[in-house]
Design a protein around this motif. Structure first.
Motif, PDB file in Angstrom:
ATOM      1  N   VAL A 116       0.835  -1.206   0.000  1.00  0.00           N
ATOM      2  CA  VAL A 116       0.000   0.000   0.000  1.00  0.00           C
ATOM      3  C   VAL A 116       0.869   1.255   0.000  1.00  0.00           C
ATOM      4  O   VAL A 116       0.658   2.188  -0.783  1.00  0.00           O
ATOM      5  CB  VAL A 116      -0.942   0.002   1.224  1.00  0.00           C
ATOM      6  CG1 VAL A 116      -1.667   1.344   1.339  1.00  0.00           C
ATOM      7  CG2 VAL A 116      -1.962  -1.130   1.125  1.00  0.00           C
ATOM      8  N   LEU A 117       1.872   1.291   0.880  1.00  0.00           N
ATOM      9  CA  LEU A 117       2.734   2.474   0.986  1.00  0.00           C
ATOM     10  C   LEU A 117       3.535   2.693  -0.289  1.00  0.00           C
ATOM     11  O   LEU A 117       3.709   3.832  -0.742  1.00  0.00           O
ATOM     12  CB  LEU A 117       3.676   2.331   2.184  1.00  0.00           C
ATOM     13  CG  LEU A 117       3.011   2.278   3.563  1.00  0.00           C
ATOM     14  CD1 LEU A 117       4.053   2.053   4.650  1.00  0.00           C
ATOM     15  CD2 LEU A 117       2.225   3.555   3.832  1.00  0.00           C
ATOM     16  N   MET A 118       4.036   1.595  -0.876  1.00  0.00           N
ATOM     17  CA  MET A 118       4.776   1.715  -2.127  1.00  0.00           C
ATOM     18  C   MET A 118       3.897   2.308  -3.223  1.00  0.00           C
ATOM     19  O   MET A 118       4.308   3.200  -3.970  1.00  0.00           O
ATOM     20  CB  MET A 118       5.296   0.343  -2.555  1.00  0.00           C
ATOM     21  CG  MET A 118       6.138   0.331  -3.827  1.00  0.00           C
ATOM     22  SD  MET A 118       5.181   0.279  -5.375  1.00  0.00           S
ATOM     23  CE  MET A 118       4.433  -1.349  -5.251  1.00  0.00           C
ATOM     24  N   ALA A 119       2.649   1.827  -3.318  1.00  0.00           N
ATOM     25  CA  ALA A 119       1.750   2.311  -4.358  1.00  0.00           C
ATOM     26  C   ALA A 119       1.366   3.769  -4.132  1.00  0.00           C
ATOM     27  O   ALA A 119       1.200   4.532  -5.096  1.00  0.00           O
ATOM     28  CB  ALA A 119       0.498   1.433  -4.421  1.00  0.00           C
ATOM     29  N   ILE A 120       1.222   4.179  -2.869  1.00  0.00           N
ATOM     30  CA  ILE A 120       0.932   5.594  -2.583  1.00  0.00           C
ATOM     31  C   ILE A 120       2.053   6.472  -3.133  1.00  0.00           C
ATOM     32  O   ILE A 120       1.809   7.468  -3.830  1.00  0.00           O
ATOM     33  CB  ILE A 120       0.770   5.820  -1.068  1.00  0.00           C
ATOM     34  CG1 ILE A 120      -0.516   5.179  -0.564  1.00  0.00           C
ATOM     35  CG2 ILE A 120       0.767   7.322  -0.745  1.00  0.00           C
ATOM     36  CD1 ILE A 120      -0.680   5.245   0.946  1.00  0.00           C
ATOM     37  N   ALA A 121       3.290   6.105  -2.810  1.00  0.00           N
ATOM     38  CA  ALA A 121       4.436   6.913  -3.248  1.00  0.00           C
ATOM     39  C   ALA A 121       4.607   6.867  -4.754  1.00  0.00           C
ATOM     40  O   ALA A 121       4.831   7.900  -5.405  1.00  0.00           O
ATOM     41  CB  ALA A 121       5.708   6.412  -2.551  1.00  0.00           C
ATOM     42  N   PHE A 122       4.481   5.672  -5.343  1.00  0.00           N
ATOM     43  CA  PHE A 122       4.738   5.500  -6.771  1.00  0.00           C
ATOM     44  C   PHE A 122       3.621   6.090  -7.625  1.00  0.00           C
ATOM     45  O   PHE A 122       3.843   7.007  -8.422  1.00  0.00           O
ATOM     46  CB  PHE A 122       4.911   4.014  -7.070  1.00  0.00           C
ATOM     47  CG  PHE A 122       5.041   3.691  -8.536  1.00  0.00           C
ATOM     48  CD1 PHE A 122       5.776   4.504  -9.395  1.00  0.00           C
ATOM     49  CD2 PHE A 122       4.436   2.562  -9.068  1.00  0.00           C
ATOM     50  CE1 PHE A 122       5.900   4.202 -10.746  1.00  0.00           C
ATOM     51  CE2 PHE A 122       4.554   2.255 -10.414  1.00  0.00           C
ATOM     52  CZ  PHE A 122       5.282   3.078 -11.246  1.00  0.00           C
ATOM     53  N   MET A 123       2.397   5.578  -7.456  1.00  0.00           N
ATOM     54  CA  MET A 123       1.291   6.000  -8.313  1.00  0.00           C
ATOM     55  C   MET A 123       0.901   7.452  -8.044  1.00  0.00           C
ATOM     56  O   MET A 123       0.625   8.217  -8.977  1.00  0.00           O
ATOM     57  CB  MET A 123       0.093   5.092  -8.102  1.00  0.00           C
ATOM     58  CG  MET A 123       0.362   3.616  -8.387  1.00  0.00           C
ATOM     59  SD  MET A 123       0.889   3.292 -10.091  1.00  0.00           S
ATOM     60  CE  MET A 123      -0.660   3.575 -10.941  1.00  0.00           C
ATOM     61  N   GLY A 124       0.888   7.839  -6.754  1.00  0.00           N
ATOM     62  CA  GLY A 124       0.550   9.220  -6.428  1.00  0.00           C
ATOM     63  C   GLY A 124       1.570  10.210  -6.946  1.00  0.00           C
ATOM     64  O   GLY A 124       1.227  11.248  -7.513  1.00  0.00           O
ATOM     65  N   GLY A 125       2.869   9.876  -6.777  1.00  0.00           N
ATOM     66  CA  GLY A 125       3.913  10.776  -7.262  1.00  0.00           C
ATOM     67  C   GLY A 125       3.975  10.843  -8.771  1.00  0.00           C
ATOM     68  O   GLY A 125       4.139  11.922  -9.370  1.00  0.00           O
ATOM     69  N   LEU A 126       3.819   9.689  -9.418  1.00  0.00           N
ATOM     70  CA  LEU A 126       3.914   9.635 -10.875  1.00  0.00           C
ATOM     71  C   LEU A 126       2.742  10.327 -11.551  1.00  0.00           C
ATOM     72  O   LEU A 126       2.844  10.788 -12.692  1.00  0.00           O
ATOM     73  CB  LEU A 126       3.988   8.170 -11.327  1.00  0.00           C
ATOM     74  CG  LEU A 126       4.552   7.900 -12.723  1.00  0.00           C
ATOM     75  CD1 LEU A 126       5.997   8.382 -12.822  1.00  0.00           C
ATOM     76  CD2 LEU A 126       4.461   6.416 -13.049  1.00  0.00           C
TER      77      LEU A 126
END
Length: 539
Positions: A298-308
């Protein structure tokens, strides 16, 4: 009656009868591990690709079908909503009926729905068939992981998951490039028609190569009420995340769906302790590494998808790139994920997941911090460094978190574990886009008026200022038709500067999320049940 499912926490050395070091020999092509990996990769590629490829086609779809902006948003939202809500249930179907059958049905349905979208002549039909795409995609994604888990021995599973993660990462990042080429040189329908031959290939390969694997104590019944409660709770949560940017985080409707979601999850948890064969045995979460793997995803996807999410606006609207050029500028990220995922699999096999996962999230945090330093005139070379570093950090996390979740679950729940992994990623992506979008909106709202006045531009009435802020949140300069060139240049400068300041703050928040994920990664360890896969009987 309480659940009878227990989690095996013994080490590999304590299981004399666990699994052989190699899978049961297959006759001919059927059941061959690497051909199985190739087959499921073809199917998974369609689902991952359709998560991002459609964004490029939306403007053309809008013009052709006379769709509003809100209707176009539902082309993406309907797909992700159906996918996220049904992933865990779909994983359970694979555990119950076999992952081979579930995968083949998912591939067939996904390709058929894609072809139907290409033939649609109304926006309502497009959205409807996007829902079917999401439902069938949910069937094949956990099934693919279940097939890999059952086919590969423990010492090769991480490499297989690494290649699997590489396909997902490359397809997700490569979607805008392929979509731009197809829309520019063919038509928007081709974005969906391309799935038909790919799906036919996956179906043919799957029919010839895939061998059904089912654990001896696989579930034999369905937890219907559990499915209803979990699906309802997931729907309300994802719906709240989708609508929050439009409604606002302080809006009563947003919090109503959040509260209903929390109540739904609570009722689901209570029911799962009472049913004989629960949809998700809560004993799964007694495994600290598995729980940490879900949180980490979940945390990885927040950083990756949200940032991208903001990077695409930055490249296209601030730097003025075409969709194809923007996609090409993201190739360092894609390339590092392609190269890094198999290498990460090998490293995790040798060292275990803890160090690679913590290191990957630390590199991700550094990359997101670097992206917070991007400015309006930052050159391609500097951007490429941060994009490449982001891909390098994400690769071990995509691989390692997946192995931790699936490997720490019993073999008979491999489909449910695969559904958990994918659902965590979908929820994290939605949460990242919503939360970081709120951070961006707050920053733009708080600074646009001062930046506007500081540039000597005429003061805007509140309604026009709000409209201007909505445009600036996407990196678009709110220049009215007929505006003199010097004034238009000032407005553009203010809009881009304000957008970049908002993107910088959102990237810093993403970096903070990634830093927290480093601590979560320290709680992970190699899957205690990973060895079960190679010894599973074939059906």
């Amino acid at each position: 009656m309480t659940s009878q499912t227990t989690i095996d926490t013994t080490g590999p050395g304590d299981k004399a009868s666990a699994a052989t070091s190699e899978p049961t020999p297959a006759a001919g092509l059927r059941g061959h591990p690497w051909l199985t990996l190739l087959t499921v990769a073809v199917g998974v590629m369609m689902v991952a690709l359709d998560g991002t490829i459609v964004a490029i086609a939306n403007p053309a779809i809008g013009r052709d079908l006379h769709a509003s902006w809100a209707q176009l948003q539902w082309i993406t939202n309907a797909y992700f909503l159906a996918l996220a809500v049904s992933l865990i249930t779909a994983g359970k179907l694979g555990d119950r009926f076999g992952h081979r059958q579930t995968f083949l049905i998912g591939v067939t349905g996904f390709a058929t729905a894609s072809g139907a979208i290409g033939l649609s002549n109304s926006i309502a039909a497009v959205v409807t068939f996007r829902v079917f795409q999401g439902l069938f995609g949910a069937l094949l994604m956990p099934a693919a992981l279940g097939l890999l888990r059952a086919t590969f021995p423990a010492e090769k599973l991480n490499m297989a998951i690494g290649i699997w993660g590489m396909v997902i990462g490359a397809s997700t990042a490569g979607g805008p490039i392929l979509g731009g080429v197809l829309v520019e040189h063919v038509n928007w329908q081709s974005v969906f028609f391309v799935n038909v031959p790919v799906g036919a290939l996956a179906l043919l390969m799957g029919s010839l190569i895939l061998r059904d694997h089912r654990a001896q104590n696989a579930p034999r019944s369905f937890d219907i009420l559990g499915i209803v409660l979990l699906s309802g709770a997931m729907f309300c949560l994802v719906w709240a995340l989708i609508k929050a940017p439009a409604w606002g985080w302080g809006d009563g409707r947003t919090w109503l769906f959040v509260v209903v979601s929390v109540v739904g999850f609570a009722l689901f948890s209570f029911w799962e302790t009472r049913v004989r064969e629960p949809l998700i045995p809560l004993a799964l979460f007694r495994s600290v590494p598995l729980s940490a793997g879900v949180v980490l995803m979940v945390l990885m996807a927040i950083a990756f998808m949200g940032g991208l999410f903001f990077v695409t606006f930055y490249l296209q609207n601030v730097h003025g790139m075409s969709p194809i050029d923007a996609g090409l500028h993201l190739l360092p990220l894609t390339g590092m994920m392609i190269v890094g995922s198999p290498l990460a699999g090998a490293m995790i096999t040798k060292l275990g997941p803890r160090v690679p996962l913590a290191g990957g999230m630390a590199v991700t945090a550094i990359a997101m911090y670097g992206m917070s330093t991007l400015e309006e005139n930052t050159g391609s070379g500097v951007m490429s460094v941060w994009f490449a570093l982001l891909g390098l950090g994400l690769a071990p996390v995509m691989v390692g978190a997946t192995e931790v979740i699936v490997g720490n679950a019993p073999m008979e729940l491999s489909g449910v574990a695969g559904g958990l992994q994918q659902a965590a990623m979908q929820i994290g992506g939605s949460l990242g886009t919503a939360v970081l979008g709120a951070v961006m909106a707050s920053k733009v709202d708080s600074t646009l008026a001062d930046n506007w006045a500081g540039a000597g531009l005429p003061k805007l009435p509140p309604r026009q200022l709000h409209q201007a802020a909505e445009a600036v949140q996407q990196g678009v300069a709110p220049v009215a038709k007929g505006t003199p060139e010097p004034v238009a240049a000032k407005i553009t400068e203010v809009a881009h500067h304000t957008f970049v300041s908002g993107m910088s703050l959102a990237s810093l928040v993403a970096a903070g999320v990634a830093a927290v994920a480093v601590l979560v990664a320290l709680l992970t360890k190699r899957g205690a049940n990973a060895e079960a896969g190679a010894g599973v009987g074939h059906i």
